[in-house]
Design a protein around this motif. Structure first.
Motif, PDB file in Angstrom:
ATOM      1  N   GLU A 229      78.612 -61.053  10.384  1.00 31.25           N
ATOM      2  CA  GLU A 229      77.190 -60.818  10.121  1.00 31.25           C
ATOM      3  C   GLU A 229      76.698 -59.499  10.706  1.00 31.25           C
ATOM      4  O   GLU A 229      75.540 -59.120  10.499  1.00 31.25           O
ATOM      5  N   GLY A 230      77.577 -58.792  11.419  1.00 32.89           N
ATOM      6  CA  GLY A 230      77.194 -57.507  11.997  1.00 32.89           C
ATOM      7  C   GLY A 230      77.446 -56.323  11.070  1.00 32.89           C
ATOM      8  O   GLY A 230      77.247 -55.169  11.487  1.00 32.89           O
ATOM      9  N   TRP A 231      77.890 -56.566   9.809  1.00 33.97           N
ATOM     10  CA  TRP A 231      78.186 -55.463   8.880  1.00 33.97           C
ATOM     11  C   TRP A 231      77.039 -54.455   8.880  1.00 33.97           C
ATOM     12  O   TRP A 231      75.868 -54.805   8.772  1.00 33.97           O
ATOM     13  N   GLY A 232      77.419 -53.182   8.992  1.00 33.04           N
ATOM     14  CA  GLY A 232      76.418 -52.125   8.980  1.00 33.04           C
ATOM     15  C   GLY A 232      76.937 -50.900   9.692  1.00 33.04           C
ATOM     16  O   GLY A 232      78.083 -50.855  10.145  1.00 33.04           O
ATOM     17  N   ALA A 233      76.077 -49.889   9.784  1.00 33.36           N
ATOM     18  CA  ALA A 233      76.431 -48.641  10.466  1.00 33.36           C
ATOM     19  C   ALA A 233      75.281 -48.232  11.379  1.00 33.36           C
ATOM     20  O   ALA A 233      74.105 -48.376  11.021  1.00 33.36           O
ATOM     21  N   GLU A 234      75.641 -47.719  12.542  1.00 36.49           N
ATOM     22  CA  GLU A 234      74.665 -47.322  13.548  1.00 36.49           C
ATOM     23  C   GLU A 234      75.058 -45.977  14.135  1.00 36.49           C
ATOM     24  O   GLU A 234      76.233 -45.751  14.431  1.00 36.49           O
ATOM     25  N   ARG A 235      74.074 -45.125  14.298  1.00 37.07           N
ATOM     26  CA  ARG A 235      74.312 -43.774  14.824  1.00 37.07           C
ATOM     27  C   ARG A 235      73.737 -43.686  16.232  1.00 37.07           C
ATOM     28  O   ARG A 235      72.541 -43.834  16.428  1.00 37.07           O
ATOM     29  N   MET A 236      74.624 -43.445  17.197  1.00 33.43           N
ATOM     30  CA  MET A 236      74.247 -43.495  18.603  1.00 33.43           C
ATOM     31  C   MET A 236      74.217 -42.102  19.230  1.00 33.43           C
ATOM     32  O   MET A 236      75.259 -41.437  19.340  1.00 33.43           O
ATOM     33  N   PRO A 237      73.019 -41.619  19.674  1.00 32.39           N
ATOM     34  CA  PRO A 237      72.969 -40.371  20.446  1.00 32.39           C
ATOM     35  C   PRO A 237      73.204 -40.674  21.916  1.00 32.39           C
ATOM     36  O   PRO A 237      72.516 -41.506  22.515  1.00 32.39           O
ATOM     37  N   TRP A 238      74.186 -40.022  22.520  1.00 31.51           N
ATOM     38  CA  TRP A 238      74.581 -40.394  23.869  1.00 31.51           C
ATOM     39  C   TRP A 238      73.594 -39.931  24.933  1.00 31.51           C
ATOM     40  O   TRP A 238      73.581 -40.480  26.047  1.00 31.51           O
ATOM     41  N   ALA A 239      72.745 -38.976  24.623  1.00 33.81           N
ATOM     42  CA  ALA A 239      71.750 -38.529  25.600  1.00 33.81           C
ATOM     43  C   ALA A 239      70.692 -39.605  25.845  1.00 33.81           C
ATOM     44  O   ALA A 239      70.124 -39.684  26.936  1.00 33.81           O
ATOM     45  N   ASN A 240      70.436 -40.425  24.822  1.00 31.42           N
ATOM     46  CA  ASN A 240      69.456 -41.497  24.946  1.00 31.42           C
ATOM     47  C   ASN A 240      69.865 -42.635  24.010  1.00 31.42           C
ATOM     48  O   ASN A 240      69.526 -42.638  22.832  1.00 31.42           O
ATOM     49  N   GLU A 241      70.596 -43.591  24.544  1.00 32.47           N
ATOM     50  CA  GLU A 241      71.144 -44.658  23.712  1.00 32.47           C
ATOM     51  C   GLU A 241      70.062 -45.548  23.103  1.00 32.47           C
ATOM     52  O   GLU A 241      70.293 -46.211  22.094  1.00 32.47           O
ATOM     53  N   GLU A 242      68.873 -45.546  23.703  1.00 31.09           N
ATOM     54  CA  GLU A 242      67.784 -46.348  23.148  1.00 31.09           C
ATOM     55  C   GLU A 242      67.292 -45.785  21.821  1.00 31.09           C
ATOM     56  O   GLU A 242      66.594 -46.473  21.076  1.00 31.09           O
ATOM     57  N   GLU A 243      67.658 -44.548  21.516  1.00 31.64           N
ATOM     58  CA  GLU A 243      67.270 -43.945  20.244  1.00 31.64           C
ATOM     59  C   GLU A 243      68.300 -44.188  19.144  1.00 31.64           C
ATOM     60  O   GLU A 243      68.191 -43.641  18.045  1.00 31.64           O
ATOM     61  N   SER A 244      69.289 -45.029  19.421  1.00 31.65           N
ATOM     62  CA  SER A 244      70.277 -45.387  18.407  1.00 31.65           C
ATOM     63  C   SER A 244      69.568 -45.994  17.207  1.00 31.65           C
ATOM     64  O   SER A 244      68.602 -46.758  17.350  1.00 31.65           O
ATOM     65  N   ARG A 245      70.037 -45.669  16.013  1.00 30.98           N
ATOM     66  CA  ARG A 245      69.354 -46.152  14.808  1.00 30.98           C
ATOM     67  C   ARG A 245      70.364 -46.584  13.751  1.00 30.98           C
ATOM     68  O   ARG A 245      71.442 -46.021  13.630  1.00 30.98           O
ATOM     69  N   MET A 246      69.961 -47.587  12.988  1.00 30.50           N
ATOM     70  CA  MET A 246      70.774 -48.047  11.882  1.00 30.50           C
ATOM     71  C   MET A 246      70.768 -47.001  10.774  1.00 30.50           C
ATOM     72  O   MET A 246      69.774 -46.312  10.554  1.00 30.50           O
ATOM     73  N   VAL A 247      71.892 -46.901  10.068  1.00 30.74           N
ATOM     74  CA  VAL A 247      71.999 -45.998   8.926  1.00 30.74           C
ATOM     75  C   VAL A 247      71.488 -46.731   7.694  1.00 30.74           C
ATOM     76  O   VAL A 247      71.937 -47.842   7.385  1.00 30.74           O
ATOM     77  N   ASP A 248      70.509 -46.119   7.024  1.00 33.37           N
ATOM     78  CA  ASP A 248      69.951 -46.733   5.814  1.00 33.37           C
ATOM     79  C   ASP A 248      70.960 -46.657   4.673  1.00 33.37           C
ATOM     80  O   ASP A 248      71.524 -45.593   4.404  1.00 33.37           O
ATOM     81  N   ILE A 249      71.167 -47.781   4.020  1.00 33.78           N
ATOM     82  CA  ILE A 249      72.108 -47.862   2.908  1.00 33.78           C
ATOM     83  C   ILE A 249      71.371 -48.354   1.666  1.00 33.78           C
ATOM     84  O   ILE A 249      70.644 -49.354   1.725  1.00 33.78           O
ATOM     85  N   ASP A 250      71.533 -47.640   0.570  1.00 33.72           N
ATOM     86  CA  ASP A 250      70.950 -48.040  -0.707  1.00 33.72           C
ATOM     87  C   ASP A 250      71.833 -49.126  -1.318  1.00 33.72           C
ATOM     88  O   ASP A 250      72.950 -48.855  -1.754  1.00 33.72           O
ATOM     89  N   LYS A 251      71.343 -50.350  -1.344  1.00 37.77           N
ATOM     90  CA  LYS A 251      72.146 -51.483  -1.818  1.00 37.77           C
ATOM     91  C   LYS A 251      72.511 -51.350  -3.292  1.00 37.77           C
ATOM     92  O   LYS A 251      73.617 -51.716  -3.697  1.00 37.77           O
ATOM     93  N   THR A 252      71.590 -50.800  -4.096  1.00 37.13           N
ATOM     94  CA  THR A 252      71.872 -50.637  -5.517  1.00 37.13           C
ATOM     95  C   THR A 252      73.000 -49.638  -5.740  1.00 37.13           C
ATOM     96  O   THR A 252      73.938 -49.883  -6.513  1.00 37.13           O
ATOM     97  N   GLU A 253      72.943 -48.501  -5.037  1.00 40.59           N
ATOM     98  CA  GLU A 253      73.990 -47.494  -5.157  1.00 40.59           C
ATOM     99  C   GLU A 253      75.320 -47.996  -4.599  1.00 40.59           C
ATOM    100  O   GLU A 253      76.383 -47.699  -5.134  1.00 40.59           O
ATOM    101  N   THR A 254      75.236 -48.767  -3.519  1.00 37.84           N
ATOM    102  CA  THR A 254      76.450 -49.329  -2.925  1.00 37.84           C
ATOM    103  C   THR A 254      77.163 -50.239  -3.914  1.00 37.84           C
ATOM    104  O   THR A 254      78.386 -50.159  -4.085  1.00 37.84           O
ATOM    105  N   LEU A 255      76.408 -51.106  -4.563  1.00 39.69           N
ATOM    106  CA  LEU A 255      76.996 -52.012  -5.543  1.00 39.69           C
ATOM    107  C   LEU A 255      77.531 -51.242  -6.745  1.00 39.69           C
ATOM    108  O   LEU A 255      78.617 -51.535  -7.257  1.00 39.69           O
TER     109      LEU A 255
END
Length: 309
Positions: A229-255
Motif C-alpha cells: 500500500e506504500g506504492w508511490g514516489a517521494e523526493r527528499m531534500p536532505w537539508a530539510n527532510e520535513e520538506e519531502s514531498r510526494m511526486v505527482d503522478i497522472d493516473k490516466t497517463e500512467t495507465l
C-alpha cells in the motif's frame, strides 16, 4: 563557472512484489502492469519475486524477465522468496511453508546466476555493493539488500533493534557507505517513515537503521517494495527532510503508457541534485489485497560517465 562531472541520461524500469504475477496482455488497458514492460537501460526488481519460493514460480518470473527489453536487469530477493534464503529455509521455512515438498535451494540459486540468466542480462544480487558500466557510457554503483525487520515469520529477517546498515554497529556485515559512493540503493524493505505506512493501524513499519543509513548515503535513487500500500514516489531534500514531498503522478497517463514516469535529468523541469536530494520509489506491483493494480515505474536519471582509460 565550472561544470560538474559528465553525465548521461539513463532510463530505469522499477518493479517489486510481483508475487509470480504474469504481465497482462498488451491490449488490456485496464492494467498498467501489462506487456511489454518499458524499454529501458536498467530494470530493477526489489524482491518478492514469488508467493512462496517454489521453483515453478521462479521459472515463470524468469521467463517474464528474459523478455524485458533492458540491457541490465538487477534482481534481489524478498521475504516471500524463501528458498533464496538458505539458512532460513533449512531451519524454518521448509518446515513452516513447504511441508509437503522440499525445494532444491542450490538449483534455484543456479537458475538466477547461471548462463541463461546472464545471457538475458539478469544479475541476481545479495547484500553488498556492485559497480556496473552500460553501453551508453554510464557507470553506477549500487547497494543491494534483501533483508527487512522480522515480518510474520518470513525470510531474510533481522530484529528491529539490529543495525545491519551502519558502520558503527557491531552487527553490520555489509554497511552502507556514505555519500558520494553509492548512486542507487535497491532494498526489499523501506526506510522508516518513507512510503512504509500500512493500512492496518496506519503504522510506519520501515527500518529506522536503514533510514539513518540512507541519510548518510544520499543516493540518487532508492528503490524498494515490501509494503504494497506504500506504492508511490517521494523526493527528499536532505537539508530539510520535513520538506519531502510526494511526486505527482497522472493516473490516466500512467495507465495509457503502462508505467508511471518521472524525469529527473538535466533537461527536465526539476533535475535531481545528487547529494542534496534522493528520489524514493516504492515499486510494489501488488496492492494490499495482492491484486496487480500498481504500475511499473519508468525513471530517467543522469548517471556519471565512466572514465576513459
Amino acid at each position: 563557472m565550472t561544470s560538474g562531472p559528465a553525465t548521461v541520461k539513463t532510463r530505469f524500469c522499477l518493479i517489486s512484489d510481483t508475487h509470480t504475477q504474469d504481465l497482462f496482455p498488451a491490449d488490456d488497458t485496464k492494467h498498467a502492469y501489462r506487456e511489454p514492460l518499458p524499454s529501458v537501460d536498467v530494470l530493477l526488481h526489489a524482491g518478492d519475486i514469488t508467493k512462496m519460493g517454489y521453483i515453478v514460480e521462479y521459472e515463470r518470473m524468469l521467463r517474464l524477465l528474459k523478455k524485458a527489453d533492458a540491457e541490465l536487469k538487477i534482481v534481489i530477493a524478498g521475504n516471500h522468496d524463501i528458498t533464496l534464503d538458505r539458512t532460513y529455509y533449512n531451519t524454518i521455512g521448509k518446515r513452516m511453508m513447504h511441508r509437503n515438498i522440499a525445494e532444491d535451494t542450490d538449483l534455484i540459486r543456479d537458475m538466477w546466476t547461471g548462463s541463461e540468466a546472464r545471457a538475458a542480462g539478469i544479475v541476481y544480487l545479495e547484500e553488498g555493493i556492485r559497480t556496473f558500466e552500460l553501453s551508453n557510457g554510464a557507470r553506477f554503483t549500487i547497494y543491494t539488500s534483501p533483508y527487512q525487520p522480522e515480518f510474520c515469520g518470513w525470510a531474510f529477517p533481522y530484529e528491529r533493534n539490529e543495525d545491519r546498515f551502519n558502520p558503527e554497529s557491531a552487527l553490520s556485515v555489509n554497511p552502507i557507505p556514505a555519500w558520494p559512493q553509492i548512486d542507487i540503493m535497491l532494498t526489499h524493505g523501506p526506510p522508516y517513515g518513507i512510503l512504509d505506512e500500512t493500512q492496518r493501524n496506519d503504522e510506519n513499519v520501515g527500518c529506522e537503521h536503514l533510514r539513518q543509513a540512507v541519510r548518510r548515503c544520499r543516493p540518487r535513487l532508492h528503490c524498494f517494495g515490501h509494503i504494497h500500500e506504500g506504492w508511490g514516489a517521494e523526493r527528499m531534500p536532505w537539508a530539510n527532510e520535513e520538506e519531502s514531498r510526494m511526486v505527482d503522478i497522472d493516473k490516466t497517463e500512467t495507465l495509457k503508457n503502462g508505467a508511471a514516469h518521472v524525469d529527473l535529468t538535466e533537461g527536465s523541469s526539476q533535475p535531481l541534485r545528487f547529494g542534496e536530494e534522493t528520489l524514493f520509489v516504492n515499486a510494489a506491483i501488488m496492492d494490499v489485497r495482492y491484486r496487480p493494480e500498481n504500475a511499473p515505474w519508468r525513471i530517467d536519471l543522469d548517471l556519471p560517465l565512466a572514465e576513459k582509460t
